[in-house]
Design a protein around this motif. Structure first.
Motif, PDB file in Angstrom:
ATOM      1  N   UNK A 149       0.851  -1.287  -0.120  1.00  0.00           N
ATOM      2  CA  UNK A 149       0.016   0.020   0.006  1.00  0.00           C
ATOM      3  C   UNK A 149       0.993   1.074  -0.034  1.00  0.00           C
ATOM      4  N   UNK A 150       0.999   1.850  -1.068  1.00  0.00           N
ATOM      5  CA  UNK A 150       1.550   3.310  -1.183  1.00  0.00           C
ATOM      6  C   UNK A 150       0.831   4.166  -0.820  1.00  0.00           C
ATOM      7  N   UNK A 151       1.025   5.254   0.097  1.00  0.00           N
ATOM      8  CA  UNK A 151       0.114   6.268   0.523  1.00  0.00           C
ATOM      9  C   UNK A 151       0.856   7.534   0.324  1.00  0.00           C
ATOM     10  N   UNK A 152       0.186   8.783  -0.027  1.00  0.00           N
ATOM     11  CA  UNK A 152       0.891   9.944  -0.046  1.00  0.00           C
ATOM     12  C   UNK A 152      -0.070  10.935  -0.987  1.00  0.00           C
ATOM     13  N   UNK A 153       0.167  12.268  -1.100  1.00  0.00           N
ATOM     14  CA  UNK A 153      -0.608  13.154  -1.836  1.00  0.00           C
ATOM     15  C   UNK A 153      -0.561  12.748  -3.062  1.00  0.00           C
ATOM     16  N   UNK A 154      -1.515  13.261  -3.955  1.00  0.00           N
ATOM     17  CA  UNK A 154      -1.587  13.059  -5.486  1.00  0.00           C
ATOM     18  C   UNK A 154      -0.327  13.493  -6.131  1.00  0.00           C
ATOM     19  N   UNK A 155       0.023  12.800  -7.196  1.00  0.00           N
ATOM     20  CA  UNK A 155       1.109  13.275  -8.158  1.00  0.00           C
ATOM     21  C   UNK A 155       2.594  13.198  -7.337  1.00  0.00           C
ATOM     22  N   UNK A 156       2.745  12.597  -6.297  1.00  0.00           N
ATOM     23  CA  UNK A 156       4.130  12.282  -5.380  1.00  0.00           C
ATOM     24  C   UNK A 156       4.659  11.371  -6.070  1.00  0.00           C
ATOM     25  N   UNK A 157       4.329  10.488  -6.766  1.00  0.00           N
ATOM     26  CA  UNK A 157       5.121   9.322  -7.435  1.00  0.00           C
ATOM     27  C   UNK A 157       4.873   8.041  -6.877  1.00  0.00           C
ATOM     28  N   UNK A 158       3.470   7.782  -6.537  1.00  0.00           N
ATOM     29  CA  UNK A 158       3.081   6.442  -6.151  1.00  0.00           C
ATOM     30  C   UNK A 158       2.876   5.499  -7.143  1.00  0.00           C
ATOM     31  N   UNK A 159       2.414   5.861  -8.091  1.00  0.00           N
ATOM     32  CA  UNK A 159       2.243   4.871  -9.409  1.00  0.00           C
ATOM     33  C   UNK A 159       3.536   4.631  -9.939  1.00  0.00           C
ATOM     34  N   UNK A 160       4.345   5.782 -10.140  1.00  0.00           N
ATOM     35  CA  UNK A 160       5.833   5.403 -10.544  1.00  0.00           C
ATOM     36  C   UNK A 160       6.258   4.446  -9.879  1.00  0.00           C
ATOM     37  N   UNK A 161       6.413   4.378  -8.165  1.00  0.00           N
ATOM     38  CA  UNK A 161       7.179   3.600  -7.623  1.00  0.00           C
ATOM     39  C   UNK A 161       6.455   2.155  -7.784  1.00  0.00           C
ATOM     40  N   UNK A 162       5.184   2.081  -8.014  1.00  0.00           N
ATOM     41  CA  UNK A 162       4.460   0.859  -8.245  1.00  0.00           C
ATOM     42  C   UNK A 162       5.089   0.161  -9.410  1.00  0.00           C
ATOM     43  N   UNK A 163       5.071   0.866 -10.598  1.00  0.00           N
ATOM     44  CA  UNK A 163       5.650   0.408 -11.743  1.00  0.00           C
ATOM     45  C   UNK A 163       7.024   0.123 -11.531  1.00  0.00           C
ATOM     46  N   UNK A 164       8.048   0.639 -10.881  1.00  0.00           N
ATOM     47  CA  UNK A 164       9.431   0.193 -10.512  1.00  0.00           C
ATOM     48  C   UNK A 164       9.417  -0.926 -10.066  1.00  0.00           C
ATOM     49  N   UNK A 168       6.513  15.714  -7.405  1.00  0.00           N
ATOM     50  CA  UNK A 168       7.055  15.696  -8.520  1.00  0.00           C
ATOM     51  C   UNK A 168       6.341  15.502  -9.766  1.00  0.00           C
ATOM     52  N   UNK A 169       5.458  14.677  -9.730  1.00  0.00           N
ATOM     53  CA  UNK A 169       4.480  14.500 -10.767  1.00  0.00           C
ATOM     54  C   UNK A 169       3.697  15.688 -11.228  1.00  0.00           C
ATOM     55  N   UNK A 170       3.435  16.747 -10.354  1.00  0.00           N
ATOM     56  CA  UNK A 170       2.813  17.802 -10.527  1.00  0.00           C
ATOM     57  C   UNK A 170       3.811  18.740 -11.383  1.00  0.00           C
TER      58      UNK A 170
END
Length: 338
Positions: A36-51, A203-205
């Motif tokens: 479970x990756x938790x954090x504000x929008x566009x902080x890199x959660x999906x990028x880390x998941x794809x990593x 960073x995503x924003x």
């Protein structure tokens, strides 16, 4: 969903501790079946998941993910048959989607080591979908890894949270965002500095704003909306709440923007102007900060946070906005002119 890409490969910027934790789990073959990756929008959660998805299915035996093999490239282009990203912008993940995934999970990976399912913004999943997924978390299928992303742990069922390895991602240092914009996206220093400050460590924003003028135009628009609303009467605020609620998927960005504004007023009142987010509006921030008491500023910050949580939990957005706008103080036109 914003994924940080360089040459179609997801690039994790920051969050070094999380990357190291996942690397150790991979090296020891002791990786959780659910994260479970938790954090504000566009902080890199999906990028880390794809990593993590790349690392699990990378064709190289060492230094995974390599970022250069066919599997890494296909995951970066959303073409890998064993990696699925479930994202419903402005909507909710439904029970039928979870049931479909559960049927897939009974199958062996098509060409990779693991099937990886990334469920974005799971705090917005319907209660039926959340309860259905719980059964899978309790009895995980072999060779399947689930990765959930969410903005807040509190918005999820405690039983789901307890069955996942939780990684809380924090906003990046402004200097790190600026350096990344310059190094990887060729943004000139002055613009990179401004975007890094405005991003508040997301960073995503910052990356999206560097190529999408609409983000900056929306920022200007909704700061003006806030400024005007603070001088409006009750009926006008109720009307505004109804207007804003017509676009519920845009509300998280508005709430973040407004929180950043009130936080800047709080910083200005304490004399800490070096930490302001809205640096391009510094003089306005300094002026507006003197028009409110510290208690009013803190009450506004709490009210916005509460409204954001309610909208995430599928409370009627019009009602949540009405309550929020009616709680904010009202300034006279004389006060606004100093």
């Amino acid at each position: 969903m914003t994924v940080v890409l360089v040459e179609n490969i997801p690039l994790v910027i920051g969050h070094e501790w999380a990357v190291e934790l996942l690397k150790r789990g991979l090296a020891m073959d002791h990786l959780s079946h659910a994260h479970l990756l938790v954090g504000p929008p566009r902080i890199g959660k999906t990028t880390l998941a794809l990593y993590l998805a790349r690392a699990l299915n990378c064709l190289h035996q060492e230094a995974r993910p390599c970022g250069s093999c066919n599997s890494c490239h296909r995951i970066g282009r959303s073409l890998h048959p064993d990696v699925r990203v479930i994202d419903e912008p402005g909507g909710s993940i439904k029970i039928d989607q979870i049931r479909e995934l559960q049927r897939e999970m009974t199958l062996s990976p098509f060409e990779g080591r693991r099937r990886v399912y990334i469920l974005c913004n799971f705090q917005q999943a319907t209660p039926e979908a959340a309860n259905c997924l719980l059964k899978t978390l309790e009895e995980p299928p072999p060779k399947v890894v689930l990765i959930l992303t969410a903005t807040q742990v509190e918005a999820l069922l405690p039983t789901i949270v307890s069955r996942c390895q939780v990684l809380n991602l924090r906003p990046l240092p402004v200097s790190q965002v600026q350096q990344a914009l310059q190094a990887h996206w060729g943004i000139e220093p002055r613009q990179a500095s401004l975007l890094a400050r405005l991003s508040e460590g997301r960073i995503g924003w910052a990356i999206e704003a560097s190529s999408n003028d609409a983000l900056l135009r929306n920022r200007e628009k909704y700061l003006v909306v806030l400024e005007q609303m603070l001088r409006q009467k009750r009926t006008e605020r109720i009307s505004l709440a109804q207007q804003l609620s017509q676009n519920p998927q845009g509300l998280p960005e508005i709430f973040d923007l407004w929180q950043g504004w009130w936080r800047d007023l709080l910083l200005a009142r304490s004399g800490n102007i070096q930490a302001l987010t809205n640096v391009d509006r510094e003089q306005t921030v300094l002026h507006e900060a003197q028009l409110y008491t510290l208690r009013e500023i803190r009450d506004c910050l709490r009210a916005i946070q509460h409204a954001a949580q309610q909208v995430e939990q599928n409370v009627n957005p019009s009602l949540a906005l009405e309550v929020l706008l009616l709680r904010m103080p009202r300034l006279s036109s004389d006060a606004s002119q100093g």
